[in-house]
Write a protein that holds these residues in place. Structure first.
Motif, mmCIF file in Angstrom:
data_model
loop_
_atom_site.group_PDB
_atom_site.id
_atom_site.type_symbol
_atom_site.label_atom_id
_atom_site.label_comp_id
_atom_site.label_asym_id
_atom_site.label_seq_id
_atom_site.Cartn_x
_atom_site.Cartn_y
_atom_site.Cartn_z
ATOM 1 N N UNK A 144 0.803 -1.223 0.000
ATOM 2 C CA UNK A 144 0.000 0.000 0.000
ATOM 3 C C UNK A 144 0.837 1.276 0.000
ATOM 4 N N UNK B 37 2.129 1.971 -3.528
ATOM 5 C CA UNK B 37 1.044 2.327 -4.432
ATOM 6 C C UNK B 37 0.543 3.740 -4.130
ATOM 7 N N UNK B 38 0.394 4.014 -2.816
ATOM 8 C CA UNK B 38 -0.033 5.344 -2.394
ATOM 9 C C UNK B 38 0.906 6.426 -2.931
ATOM 10 N N UNK C 11 2.799 6.391 -5.558
ATOM 11 C CA UNK C 11 2.682 6.622 -7.005
ATOM 12 C C UNK C 11 1.365 7.312 -7.324
ATOM 13 N N UNK C 12 0.274 6.820 -6.692
ATOM 14 C CA UNK C 12 -1.060 7.232 -7.127
ATOM 15 C C UNK C 12 -1.529 8.529 -6.501
ATOM 16 N N UNK C 13 -1.165 8.736 -5.248
ATOM 17 C CA UNK C 13 -1.862 9.774 -4.495
ATOM 18 C C UNK C 13 -1.205 11.146 -4.510
ATOM 19 N N UNK C 14 -0.086 11.296 -5.235
ATOM 20 C CA UNK C 14 0.542 12.610 -5.146
ATOM 21 C C UNK C 14 -0.223 13.628 -5.975
ATOM 22 N N UNK C 15 -0.074 14.868 -5.544
ATOM 23 C CA UNK C 15 -0.806 15.954 -6.190
ATOM 24 C C UNK C 15 0.014 16.525 -7.336
#
Lengths: 223, 289
Positions: free
Chosen positions: A16, A19-20, A22-26
């Motif tokens: 997690x 993945x977080x 890679x995916x969650x950045x602004x």
């Protein structure tokens, strides 16, 4: 079901956070063309990667038909171009993609240069980027020989003569690349190996470093 | 799992492995609150928009690929002395730069190291040469003007190189091989013949090999370039030449020569002998397939 599968893997590998990350950045406003049209200059890095992926995929398909020896190389390319289903498309993508990736990378380099994004703390990422640039030029040079037509042969001959003019090391570089004293059978197999194994390996390692540093440091702020 | 687990322990035992206990409170990545404005999530919002740009590029790219098939010339021939070497377009500026008096010959080291190596090394080390805090290009006059001068130079050198190549093609009456190959293939297909594969064409049989004209050609050293059986060597094969050139064109070629390779024979051969050879050569036709 996918959620269960994800959870099963996550329990064991704790994926997690990765993945977080890679995916969650602004993505900030100043690099987003939806807000400022001039921000399209920030697309070139991503497009370079996009074309690189096309190059890797089309190149993988080309090696299914290409034969790296001086008798058959030309005829395998001829066969690929005219007999294989979609061969002309795949070879066309690899041929034109090779030029396009240089164009995109060039524009990306200029964007980074003129926005001063290579300054502290991003010096290392610029150096890695320039190394990627040189690897790409190396891929272009070695790939140019592979169809083994006159144009490829004489361009390589001239290119290696220029490399031979480097003081002290030149003759060694030339002989190493030639695999002997002339552009011939050894040169072709060597260039094939360099083009398909050595340089892509280096390229992937450098790209990993490039992306890791971008995630770690974030994109440079607005001017 | 014989022992009891302490809920506050950092490590949990799963089988015989140790997996760190997850703490989701600090996995949130750093945001861009430092830059005021409308930031958005990378996945899926921004990536979707980026993908749309990617698709537009991809469509344009595929249109190019379909409209312009990748070029292929003739098989590499190390004896082809008349071929004009050309690197790929993005190397042209280097190729051109190393042609000037102070970058070639005795000065080649200067050209290779000073004018090619040095700029590339300075580009590689740019962050360590341009160490100021200022990022805007108009406030960094030295770095920016060096880059702009380099860009102008690269553009100019590329253009000069390409222009010179076009000039050389025109002066030598040369069609680039990949274009010639394409034209020949189209012609063959139009005639209903199979597409010729360069270097693998069937060499036509010689017609009337006992004709005295062949003896004349041997004496005139035609065979030195065109091969002992006219099968072609440095020069092209003459078998089947009657399909390409008619008798008048053959006379003109033998008399006045052609391009770099074919010398004029008007001083070494009499008009009658040229006529004899041309007549015989014009009968050299491949059997229709």
């Amino acid at each position: 079901m996918f959620k269960n599968m994800y959870n099963w893997i996550d329990e064991r590998l704790d994926i997690t956070p990765m993945w977080r990350d890679i995916a969650d950045h602004e993505v900030p406003e100043h690099v987003n063309p939806a807000h400022h049209f001039s921000a399209f200059v920030y697309c070139f890095g991503g497009l370079t990667f996009f074309i690189t992926v096309i190059q890797i995929l089309s190149g993988m398909f080309l090696t299914m038909y290409y034969v790296p020896d001086i008798i058959n190389a030309y005829y395998s390319v001829d066969y690929l171009q005219h007999q294989v289903a979609f061969g002309a498309i795949v070879r066309g993508m690899h041929h034109w993609g090779a030029s396009l990736v240089i164009v995109m990378m060039f524009l990306h380099t200029l964007r980074v240069f003129f926005t001063g994004s290579y300054k502290a703390p991003r010096e290392m990422n610029w150096v890695v980027g320039m190394l990627i640039f040189f690897v790409m030029l190396g891929l272009g040079f070695t790939g140019y020989l592979l169809p083994w037509d006159d144009k490829a042969y004489y361009a390589t001959k001239v290119g290696l003569e220029i490399a031979g003019a480097v003081p002290f090391l030149g003759e060694y570089i030339k002989e190493l690349a030639n695999g002997g004293t002339i552009v011939g059978a050894q040169t072709l197999t060597r260039f094939f190996a360099i083009h398909v194994f050595f340089l892509p390996g280096v390229l992937l390692a450098l790209l990993a470093g490039h992306f890791f540093m971008i995630r770690k440091q974030g994109i440079s702020g607005p001017l | 799992m014989a022992h009891k687990q302490d809920p506050n322990e950092k490590v949990v035992f799963i089988g015989d492995s140790r997996v760190r206990k997850r703490d989701y409170s600090n996995v949130a990545p750093p945001d861009y609150s430092a830059y005021p404005g409308k930031s958005e999530a990378f996945i899926p919002n921004f990536l979707l928009k980026e993908w749309m740009v990617g698709v537009v590029v991809l469509v344009g790219f595929l249109v190019l690929v379909i409209a312009e098939p990748a070029p292929l010339g003739y098989p590499a021939n190390p004896l082809n002395s008349s071929f004009i070497p050309m690197p790929d377009w993005y190397f042209l500026f280097l190729y051109q730069m190393l042609k000037y008096p102070y970058t070639s010959g005795d000065y080649l080291v200067l050209g290779v190291l000073g004018l090619s190596g040095l700029p590339f090394i300075s580009l590689l080390l740019a962050p360590f040469l341009d160490t100021g805090k200022e990022r805007r290009f108009y406030r960094r006059p030295i770095a920016s003007s060096l880059m702009i001068v380099s860009l102008v130079a690269v553009t100019y050198l590329t253009w000069v190189s390409w222009d010179h190549y076009q000039y050389e093609l025109e002066v030598n009456g040369v069609t680039p091989e990949h274009i010639e190959r394409k034209i020949k293939a189209e012609e063959a297909v139009k005639k209903g013949l199979p597409r010729p594969i360069p270097g693998r064409e069937k060499i036509a049989a010689m017609v009337n090999a006992d004709d005295p004209a062949f003896e004349t050609m041997k004496q005139a050293q035609c065979i030195a370039c065109h091969g002992a059986e006219l099968e072609g060597a440095n020069g092209p094969t003459l078998r089947g030449v009657g399909d390409i050139l008619n008798k008048d064109e053959l006379v003109a070629t033998i008399t006045n020569g052609k391009g770099d390779g074919m010398p004029p024979f008007k001083d070494t051969l009499s008009a009658e002998k040229i006529d004899q050879i041309a007549t015989w050569l014009s009968t050299q036709k491949a059997e229709a397939k």
